[in-house]
Design a protein around this motif. Structure first.
Motif, PDB file in Angstrom:
ATOM      1  N   THR A 195       0.538  -0.958  -0.091  1.00 30.01           N
ATOM      2  CA  THR A 195       0.179  -0.135  -0.079  1.00 30.01           C
ATOM      3  C   THR A 195       0.662   0.540  -0.216  1.00 30.01           C
ATOM      4  N   PRO A 196       0.580   2.198  -0.346  1.00 29.69           N
ATOM      5  CA  PRO A 196       1.757   3.705  -0.827  1.00 29.69           C
ATOM      6  C   PRO A 196       1.374   4.066   0.999  1.00 29.69           C
ATOM      7  N   SER A 197       3.039   4.761   0.983  1.00 27.13           N
ATOM      8  CA  SER A 197       2.899   4.942   2.105  1.00 27.13           C
ATOM      9  C   SER A 197       2.268   6.590   2.386  1.00 27.13           C
ATOM     10  N   VAL A 198       2.455   6.930   3.145  1.00 29.64           N
ATOM     11  CA  VAL A 198       0.858   7.763   3.521  1.00 29.64           C
ATOM     12  C   VAL A 198       2.400   9.519   3.307  1.00 29.64           C
ATOM     13  N   VAL A 199       3.126   9.231   4.180  1.00 32.13           N
ATOM     14  CA  VAL A 199       4.174  10.155   4.060  1.00 32.13           C
ATOM     15  C   VAL A 199       5.099  10.163   4.255  1.00 32.13           C
ATOM     16  N   THR A 200       6.530  10.295   3.146  1.00 31.66           N
ATOM     17  CA  THR A 200       8.047   9.849   3.242  1.00 31.66           C
ATOM     18  C   THR A 200       8.479  11.130   3.453  1.00 31.66           C
ATOM     19  N   ARG A 217      18.425  20.989   3.473  1.00 31.91           N
ATOM     20  CA  ARG A 217      17.411  20.783   2.294  1.00 31.91           C
ATOM     21  C   ARG A 217      16.446  19.997   3.496  1.00 31.91           C
ATOM     22  N   LEU A 218      14.619  20.187   2.610  1.00 32.00           N
ATOM     23  CA  LEU A 218      13.358  19.788   2.937  1.00 32.00           C
ATOM     24  C   LEU A 218      13.081  18.544   2.004  1.00 32.00           C
ATOM     25  N   ALA A 219      12.477  17.202   2.219  1.00 35.39           N
ATOM     26  CA  ALA A 219      12.123  16.966   0.892  1.00 35.39           C
ATOM     27  C   ALA A 219      10.919  16.320   1.449  1.00 35.39           C
ATOM     28  N   ALA A 220      10.016  16.529   0.779  1.00 35.84           N
ATOM     29  CA  ALA A 220       8.359  15.447   1.207  1.00 35.84           C
ATOM     30  C   ALA A 220       8.662  14.134  -0.104  1.00 35.84           C
ATOM     31  N   GLY A 221       7.297  13.029   0.488  1.00 31.14           N
ATOM     32  CA  GLY A 221       6.494  12.274  -0.672  1.00 31.14           C
ATOM     33  C   GLY A 221       6.077  11.909  -0.116  1.00 31.14           C
ATOM     34  N   GLY A 222       5.092  10.151  -0.577  1.00 31.88           N
ATOM     35  CA  GLY A 222       4.833   9.818  -0.030  1.00 31.88           C
ATOM     36  C   GLY A 222       3.312   9.761  -1.123  1.00 31.88           C
ATOM     37  N   GLY A 223       2.649   8.345  -1.314  1.00 28.89           N
ATOM     38  CA  GLY A 223       1.871   7.739  -2.243  1.00 28.89           C
ATOM     39  C   GLY A 223       2.145   7.696  -3.592  1.00 28.89           C
ATOM     40  N   LEU A 224       0.983   8.767  -4.687  1.00 26.11           N
ATOM     41  CA  LEU A 224       1.275   9.293  -5.679  1.00 26.11           C
ATOM     42  C   LEU A 224       2.312   9.919  -6.261  1.00 26.11           C
ATOM     43  N   MET A 225       2.486  11.053  -5.197  1.00 27.47           N
ATOM     44  CA  MET A 225       2.917  12.401  -4.736  1.00 27.47           C
ATOM     45  C   MET A 225       4.452  11.690  -5.664  1.00 27.47           C
ATOM     46  N   ILE A 226       4.760  13.081  -6.240  1.00 28.01           N
ATOM     47  CA  ILE A 226       6.340  12.466  -6.901  1.00 28.01           C
ATOM     48  C   ILE A 226       6.647  13.974  -5.811  1.00 28.01           C
ATOM     49  N   GLN A 262      -4.186  13.143  -4.912  1.00 27.88           N
ATOM     50  CA  GLN A 262      -4.819  12.385  -3.932  1.00 27.88           C
ATOM     51  C   GLN A 262      -4.707  10.962  -4.602  1.00 27.88           C
ATOM     52  N   ASP A 263      -5.366   9.577  -3.427  1.00 23.43           N
ATOM     53  CA  ASP A 263      -5.631   8.318  -3.487  1.00 23.43           C
ATOM     54  C   ASP A 263      -7.023   7.503  -2.798  1.00 23.43           C
ATOM     55  N   ALA A 264      -6.716   6.668  -2.710  1.00 28.39           N
ATOM     56  CA  ALA A 264      -7.845   5.654  -2.125  1.00 28.39           C
ATOM     57  C   ALA A 264      -8.089   6.007  -1.027  1.00 28.39           C
ATOM     58  N   PHE A 265      -6.553   5.635  -0.144  1.00 32.34           N
ATOM     59  CA  PHE A 265      -6.063   5.632   1.275  1.00 32.34           C
ATOM     60  C   PHE A 265      -6.437   6.573   1.803  1.00 32.34           C
ATOM     61  N   VAL A 266      -5.678   7.986   1.270  1.00 30.90           N
ATOM     62  CA  VAL A 266      -5.582   9.049   2.543  1.00 30.90           C
ATOM     63  C   VAL A 266      -6.487  10.476   1.475  1.00 30.90           C
ATOM     64  N   SER A 267      -6.965  10.789   2.651  1.00 29.93           N
ATOM     65  CA  SER A 267      -6.683  12.579   1.358  1.00 29.93           C
ATOM     66  C   SER A 267      -5.578  13.437   1.542  1.00 29.93           C
ATOM     67  N   CYS A 268      -5.543  14.834   0.458  1.00 31.59           N
ATOM     68  CA  CYS A 268      -4.442  14.845   0.578  1.00 31.59           C
ATOM     69  C   CYS A 268      -4.273  16.272   1.150  1.00 31.59           C
ATOM     70  N   GLU A 269      -5.734  16.258   2.133  1.00 33.44           N
ATOM     71  CA  GLU A 269      -5.262  17.748   3.200  1.00 33.44           C
ATOM     72  C   GLU A 269      -4.801  17.095   4.691  1.00 33.44           C
ATOM     73  N   TYR A 270      -4.952  15.482   4.552  1.00 34.11           N
ATOM     74  CA  TYR A 270      -4.594  14.606   5.629  1.00 34.11           C
ATOM     75  C   TYR A 270      -2.745  14.967   5.206  1.00 34.11           C
ATOM     76  N   ARG A 271      -2.601  14.381   4.730  1.00 32.38           N
ATOM     77  CA  ARG A 271      -1.494  14.386   4.085  1.00 32.38           C
ATOM     78  C   ARG A 271      -0.201  15.293   3.742  1.00 32.38           C
ATOM     79  N   LYS A 272      -0.833  16.472   4.203  1.00 31.69           N
ATOM     80  CA  LYS A 272      -0.594  17.649   3.820  1.00 31.69           C
ATOM     81  C   LYS A 272       0.060  17.737   5.317  1.00 31.69           C
ATOM     82  N   GLN A 273      -0.898  17.711   6.247  1.00 35.64           N
ATOM     83  CA  GLN A 273      -0.923  18.024   7.693  1.00 35.64           C
ATOM     84  C   GLN A 273       0.177  17.367   8.706  1.00 35.64           C
ATOM     85  N   THR A 274      -0.141  15.497   7.843  1.00 31.06           N
ATOM     86  CA  THR A 274       1.056  15.059   8.140  1.00 31.06           C
ATOM     87  C   THR A 274       2.507  15.051   7.857  1.00 31.06           C
TER      88      THR A 274
END
Length: 293
Positions: A195-200, A217-226, A262-274
């Motif tokens: 299952t896709p990671s919520v946040v990296t 340097r700060l970098a973020a990913g997770g799920g379908l996000m590049i 957005q994907d089927a696991f969590v919302s974009c807003e939740y990923r932003k906050q996390t």
């Protein structure tokens, strides 16, 4: 059934890809393609197995840089002493990916090529460069430029990733005291179940002895996000003293800057906050631990 080809060098692999076009896919460990097929994606008519290409193998120190062959298994990246000593973020990212059996098959190049791999945030904060072969010559570009789509016109989209290059940097010194380097990698999610990671999230900062941010340097990913560098958030921190108030401001800027999908696991807003919470809290905790050591 797909026809499997076994090129012996990068130029031959590129020629095969140009011949078959969309019906040809490069394959190494094959773990990411297997997941796609299990989810219903069509199998290509031709698989171009790049595992026999010598330039894609091995880990070496060359010209003050650590060079990792794209065929390096994730399990090797996890335990290699050179990686562990100079780039512990990469080791930690590799450790977080799937189960041991998958790490034994999956490769650094494959994790990068899918463009959503969990290694990418760590590679971004380490200023990684990617060495590609375009069928005629070797071309180098930063991982950040490649992810942003700002690659040069000379490298076609079907170029073959040969190596990852990480510059070995000497720790700079202030008068009388060393600068402090703090870094961290965090993953929220269960890749073991495919299952896709919520946040990296990854960060690497150089601080003055007083705690002023010299570079970061700060970098973020997770799920379908590049995965993306958070340059606005970095600018907020440069030249400022680490403090809880600054971390509160960082949370708000990351919340605005990060662009998850957005994907089927969590919302974009939740990923932003996390993402904002993991990055700001993790950076502050790492700083406090380093300051008290």
């Amino acid at each position: 059934m797909s026809v499997i080809w076994h090129p012996q060098d990068a130029a031959e692999a590129i020629r095969l890809k140009e011949t078959f076009g969309a019906e040809g896919r490069f394959i190494s460990g094959g773990t990411w393609l297997s997941v796609q097929w299990e989810n219903g994606a069509p199998r290509p008519g031709h698989l171009i197995d790049v595992s026999a290409i010598p330039a894609m193998r091995g880990i070496a120190v060359q010209s003050k840089a650590l060079t990792l062959g794209a065929m390096t298994p994730l399990s090797v990246a996890r335990r290699d002493p050179l990686i562990g000593k100079s780039f512990p973020l990469l080791r930690e990212a590799a450790r977080s990916i799937a189960a041991p059996s998958i790490r034994n098959l999956g490769t650094i190049g494959g994790n990068i090529a899918c463009k959503t791999g969990d290694l990418l945030p760590a590679l971004l904060v380490c200023d990684a460069e990617l060495n590609w072969h375009d069928g005629h010559r070797l071309i180098t570009e930063s991982a950040s430029d490649w992810l942003n789509g700002t690659r040069g016109e000379t490298k076609p989209p079907d170029g073959l990733l040969l190596q990852v290059k990480l510059a070995l940097k000497e720790t700079p010194m202030f008068e009388g005291a060393a600068e402090r380097v703090i870094e961290g990698y965090h993953k929220i999610g269960r890749r073991e179940a495919f299952t896709p990671s919520v946040v990296t999230a990854a960060y690497r900062a150089v601080l003055s002895p007083e705690g002023v941010v010299q570079s970061i340097r700060l970098a973020a990913g997770g799920g379908l996000m590049i995965p993306q560098r958070l340059t606005e958030s970095e600018s907020l921190l440069i030249g400022r003293m680490m403090s809880p108030k600054l971390m509160e401001r960082l949370y708000e800027v990351i919340l605005r800057e990060v662009q998850p999908r957005q994907d089927a696991f969590v919302s974009c807003e939740y990923r932003k906050q996390t993402t904002a919470a993991v990055m700001s809290a993790g950076l502050w905790q790492t700083y406090r631990e380093a300051a008290s050591a």
